[in-house]
Design a protein around this motif. Structure first.
Motif, PDB file in Angstrom:
ATOM      1  N   ILE A   1      13.876   6.159   7.023  1.00 32.83           N
ATOM      2  CA  ILE A   1      12.763   5.368   6.472  1.00 32.83           C
ATOM      3  C   ILE A   1      12.146   4.582   7.626  1.00 32.83           C
ATOM      4  N   THR A   2      10.885   4.881   7.896  1.00 30.27           N
ATOM      5  CA  THR A   2      10.174   4.250   9.007  1.00 30.27           C
ATOM      6  C   THR A   2       9.203   3.203   8.462  1.00 30.27           C
ATOM      7  N   ARG A   3       9.361   1.979   8.930  1.00 30.87           N
ATOM      8  CA  ARG A   3       8.424   0.905   8.556  1.00 30.87           C
ATOM      9  C   ARG A   3       7.750   0.427   9.827  1.00 30.87           C
ATOM     10  N   LYS A   4       6.437   0.453   9.840  1.00 28.58           N
ATOM     11  CA  LYS A   4       5.734   0.023  11.049  1.00 28.58           C
ATOM     12  C   LYS A   4       4.700  -1.027  10.713  1.00 28.58           C
ATOM     13  N   PRO A   5       4.450  -1.959  11.644  1.00 26.57           N
ATOM     14  CA  PRO A   5       3.309  -2.850  11.453  1.00 26.57           C
ATOM     15  C   PRO A   5       2.051  -1.985  11.309  1.00 26.57           C
ATOM     16  N   PRO A   6       1.149  -2.322  10.420  1.00 26.24           N
ATOM     17  CA  PRO A   6      -0.014  -1.451  10.190  1.00 26.24           C
ATOM     18  C   PRO A   6      -0.719  -1.005  11.482  1.00 26.24           C
ATOM     19  N   ALA A   7      -0.828  -1.894  12.473  1.00 21.80           N
ATOM     20  CA  ALA A   7      -1.536  -1.533  13.718  1.00 21.80           C
ATOM     21  C   ALA A   7      -0.866  -0.364  14.430  1.00 21.80           C
ATOM     22  N   SER A   8       0.449  -0.204  14.240  1.00 27.82           N
ATOM     23  CA  SER A   8       1.171   0.882  14.909  1.00 27.82           C
ATOM     24  C   SER A   8       0.853   2.243  14.300  1.00 27.82           C
TER      25      SER A   8
ATOM     26  N   ILE B   1      -3.177   8.604   7.687  1.00 24.43           N
ATOM     27  CA  ILE B   1      -3.790   7.324   7.293  1.00 24.43           C
ATOM     28  C   ILE B   1      -5.285   7.528   7.044  1.00 24.43           C
ATOM     29  N   GLU B   2      -5.902   8.309   7.935  1.00 24.15           N
ATOM     30  CA  GLU B   2      -7.335   8.619   7.771  1.00 24.15           C
ATOM     31  C   GLU B   2      -7.544   9.347   6.439  1.00 24.15           C
ATOM     32  N   LYS B   3      -6.658  10.289   6.155  1.00 22.92           N
ATOM     33  CA  LYS B   3      -6.786  11.091   4.929  1.00 22.92           C
ATOM     34  C   LYS B   3      -6.622  10.210   3.684  1.00 22.92           C
ATOM     35  N   LEU B   4      -5.693   9.250   3.770  1.00 21.22           N
ATOM     36  CA  LEU B   4      -5.488   8.345   2.625  1.00 21.22           C
ATOM     37  C   LEU B   4      -6.633   7.345   2.486  1.00 21.22           C
ATOM     38  N   GLY B   5      -7.383   7.159   3.579  1.00 20.98           N
ATOM     39  CA  GLY B   5      -8.462   6.163   3.593  1.00 20.98           C
ATOM     40  C   GLY B   5      -7.916   4.746   3.485  1.00 20.98           C
ATOM     41  N   LEU B   6      -6.721   4.538   4.058  1.00 22.46           N
ATOM     42  CA  LEU B   6      -6.057   3.242   3.923  1.00 22.46           C
ATOM     43  C   LEU B   6      -6.660   2.216   4.893  1.00 22.46           C
ATOM     44  N   ASP B   7      -7.024   1.042   4.359  1.00 18.76           N
ATOM     45  CA  ASP B   7      -7.549  -0.041   5.207  1.00 18.76           C
ATOM     46  C   ASP B   7      -6.356  -0.823   5.759  1.00 18.76           C
ATOM     47  N   LEU B   8      -5.921  -0.464   6.969  1.00 17.76           N
ATOM     48  CA  LEU B   8      -4.703  -1.058   7.534  1.00 17.76           C
ATOM     49  C   LEU B   8      -4.857  -2.556   7.770  1.00 17.76           C
ATOM     50  N   ASP B   9      -6.087  -2.997   8.046  1.00 18.62           N
ATOM     51  CA  ASP B   9      -6.290  -4.428   8.345  1.00 18.62           C
ATOM     52  C   ASP B   9      -6.190  -5.298   7.097  1.00 18.62           C
ATOM     53  N   GLY B  10      -6.394  -4.655   5.933  1.00 18.98           N
ATOM     54  CA  GLY B  10      -6.446  -5.463   4.709  1.00 18.98           C
ATOM     55  C   GLY B  10      -5.115  -5.538   3.971  1.00 18.98           C
ATOM     56  N   LEU B  11      -4.039  -4.963   4.535  1.00 16.73           N
ATOM     57  CA  LEU B  11      -2.779  -4.896   3.783  1.00 16.73           C
ATOM     58  C   LEU B  11      -2.067  -6.251   3.714  1.00 16.73           C
ATOM     59  N   THR B  12      -1.589  -6.584   2.526  1.00 17.30           N
ATOM     60  CA  THR B  12      -0.754  -7.787   2.391  1.00 17.30           C
ATOM     61  C   THR B  12       0.664  -7.416   1.945  1.00 17.30           C
ATOM     62  N   ASP B  13       0.809  -6.230   1.339  1.00 19.00           N
ATOM     63  CA  ASP B  13       2.124  -5.755   0.904  1.00 19.00           C
ATOM     64  C   ASP B  13       2.406  -4.395   1.562  1.00 19.00           C
ATOM     65  N   PRO B  14       3.699  -4.019   1.663  1.00 21.08           N
ATOM     66  CA  PRO B  14       4.029  -2.703   2.215  1.00 21.08           C
ATOM     67  C   PRO B  14       3.458  -1.576   1.360  1.00 21.08           C
ATOM     68  N   VAL B  15       2.977  -0.522   2.020  1.00 22.22           N
ATOM     69  CA  VAL B  15       2.446   0.647   1.304  1.00 22.22           C
ATOM     70  C   VAL B  15       3.155   1.892   1.815  1.00 22.22           C
ATOM     71  N   GLN B  16       3.682   2.696   0.882  1.00 20.75           N
ATOM     72  CA  GLN B  16       4.292   3.957   1.307  1.00 20.75           C
ATOM     73  C   GLN B  16       3.181   4.966   1.603  1.00 20.75           C
ATOM     74  N   CYS B  17       3.163   5.468   2.839  1.00 22.34           N
ATOM     75  CA  CYS B  17       2.086   6.384   3.253  1.00 22.34           C
ATOM     76  C   CYS B  17       2.531   7.830   3.240  1.00 22.34           C
ATOM     77  N   PHE B  18       3.847   8.041   3.209  1.00 20.10           N
ATOM     78  CA  PHE B  18       4.343   9.430   3.248  1.00 20.10           C
ATOM     79  C   PHE B  18       5.762   9.482   2.709  1.00 20.10           C
ATOM     80  N   ALA B  19       6.073  10.541   1.980  1.00 21.54           N
ATOM     81  CA  ALA B  19       7.455  10.873   1.627  1.00 21.54           C
ATOM     82  C   ALA B  19       7.544  12.389   1.636  1.00 21.54           C
ATOM     83  N   GLY B  20       8.483  12.922   2.378  1.00 20.91           N
ATOM     84  CA  GLY B  20       8.611  14.380   2.462  1.00 20.91           C
ATOM     85  C   GLY B  20       9.552  14.745   3.596  1.00 20.91           C
ATOM     86  N   SER B  21       9.356  15.936   4.147  1.00 20.52           N
ATOM     87  CA  SER B  21      10.261  16.413   5.206  1.00 20.52           C
ATOM     88  C   SER B  21       9.766  15.957   6.579  1.00 20.52           C
ATOM     89  N   ALA B  22      10.675  15.976   7.551  1.00 20.35           N
ATOM     90  CA  ALA B  22      10.280  15.664   8.940  1.00 20.35           C
ATOM     91  C   ALA B  22       9.297  16.708   9.451  1.00 20.35           C
TER      92      ALA B  22
END
Ligand SMILES: NC(=O)C1=CN([C@@H]2O[C@H](COP(=O)(O)OP(=O)(O)OC[C@H]3O[C@@H](n4cnc5c(N)ncnc54)[C@H](OP(=O)(O)O)[C@@H]3O)[C@@H](O)[C@H]2O)C=CC1
Ligand SMILES: O=C([O-])CC(=O)C(=O)O
Length: 272
Positions: free
Chosen positions: A146-153, A160-181
């Protein structure tokens, strides 16, 4: 008898390459920096003349093996082949940081097997690959990271581009991926090399489970690993401080590369 000095070249002059080259420039017993490769040659030369004891020749990635015994690959993953193929064709050693790139390049292992060249993958930003490889000599039931990174990383990752996630606006952790390596590296090519290394050490990248979180509550690149096996269960966690040059890459990664290089000539090798 005099000790052999290994000539080292560094392919890529970013967060990892600059730090590895700087350590070699300071002097490491048994190793000699002979060349680097950089996209912006003028900038690299200016950096060396300001920060290094001396300046080194700048070669193209595919020419590094002509001057060195060992080539360190630390460039963007899509350039791995340019560095590794000629090094291995010459029967030499390539130390690979862009581990994810190996999944698209099975021919590299075939070349190494034919020529006697070697592909070395340092632990990089991870821990415990020695124990995972030991367990893999027996039966491993599951491996999860389980990898947790500061949004800037995570900025710039295709997933992230595909999800259209606004990394600067996050206040809570968001799961961006679950699957195989195997799949994680496509969405996060500069963030999940560790998951691929873990997969290669253990039960393969298809069976290694990965979660990636953009987590505004952490300021470190954090990897938590769980391994269940016939010989031992493991829970391991590493909190890497992002490097100043590139927040995607932790400070420990170039140190891991240096440790791998030192072990090439060391009379005593721990954790081999
Ligand atoms: N195994 C592990 O645990 C880890 C692996 N990595 C991986 O290691 C690799 C290197 O990481 P890092 O140092 O942080 O990356 P950086 O982006 O900081 O550095 C890569 C360097 O390669 C240079 N480069 C680009 N094109 C060329 C070219 N044609 N010839 C020579 N140099 C070129 C870039 O130049 P410019 O900036 O001018 O484009 C940049 O300086 C990446 O693939 C990364 O994902 C990273 C962290 C951990
Ligand atoms: O530094 C890290 O946390 C690891 C990393 O980027 C990677 O595995 O690609």
């Amino acid at each position: 008898m005099t000790k052999r000095i290994l000539k080292v070249a560094v392919g890529g002059f970013g967060a990892i390459g600059k730090a590895v080259a700087a350590a070699l420039d300071q002097g490491i017993d048994g190793l000699e920096l002979v060349a680097i490769s950089a996209r912006d040659v003028t900038k690299a030369k200016a950096h060396m003349s300001a920060q290094f004891r001396r300046s080194y020749d700048v070669y193209s990635l595919d020419a590094l093996a002509t001057t060195a015994d060992v080539v360190v690959e630390c460039c963007p993953a899509h350039l791995l082949d340019q560095v590794a193929r000629p090094t291995l064709e010459a029967g030499k050693v390539v130390v690979v940081a862009s581990v994810g790139g190996l999944l698209d390049a099975p021919h590299l292992k075939e070349i190494a097997a034919r020529t006697g060249g070697r592909i070395l993958v340092p632990s990089g930003a991870l821990l415990g690959l020695d124990a995972v490889q030991a367990a893999a000599q027996g039966r491993i039931d599951s491996v999860t990271i389980i990898t947790r990174k500061p949004p800037a990383s995570l900025r710039g990752a295709p997933a992230i581009e595909k999800l259209g996630l606004d990394l600067d606006g996050l206040t809570d952790p968001v799961q961006c991926f679950a699957g195989s390596a195997q799949d994680a590296i496509n969405g996060f090519p500069a963030n999940t090399n560790v998951a691929v290394a873990l997969g290669l050490a253990g039960i393969g990248t298809e069976r290694t489970r990965v979660e990636v979180w953009a987590d505004p509550t952490v300021d470190r690149n954090t990897h938590s690993i769980t391994v269940m096996s016939h010989s031992a269960n493991m829970t391991m966690k590493i909190e890497g401080i992002p490097s100043e040059d590139n927040p995607r890459t932790g400070r420990i990664t170039p140190l891991s590369v240096i440790s791998t290089l030192k072990r090439l000539t060391a009379p005593l090798v721990i954790g081999a």
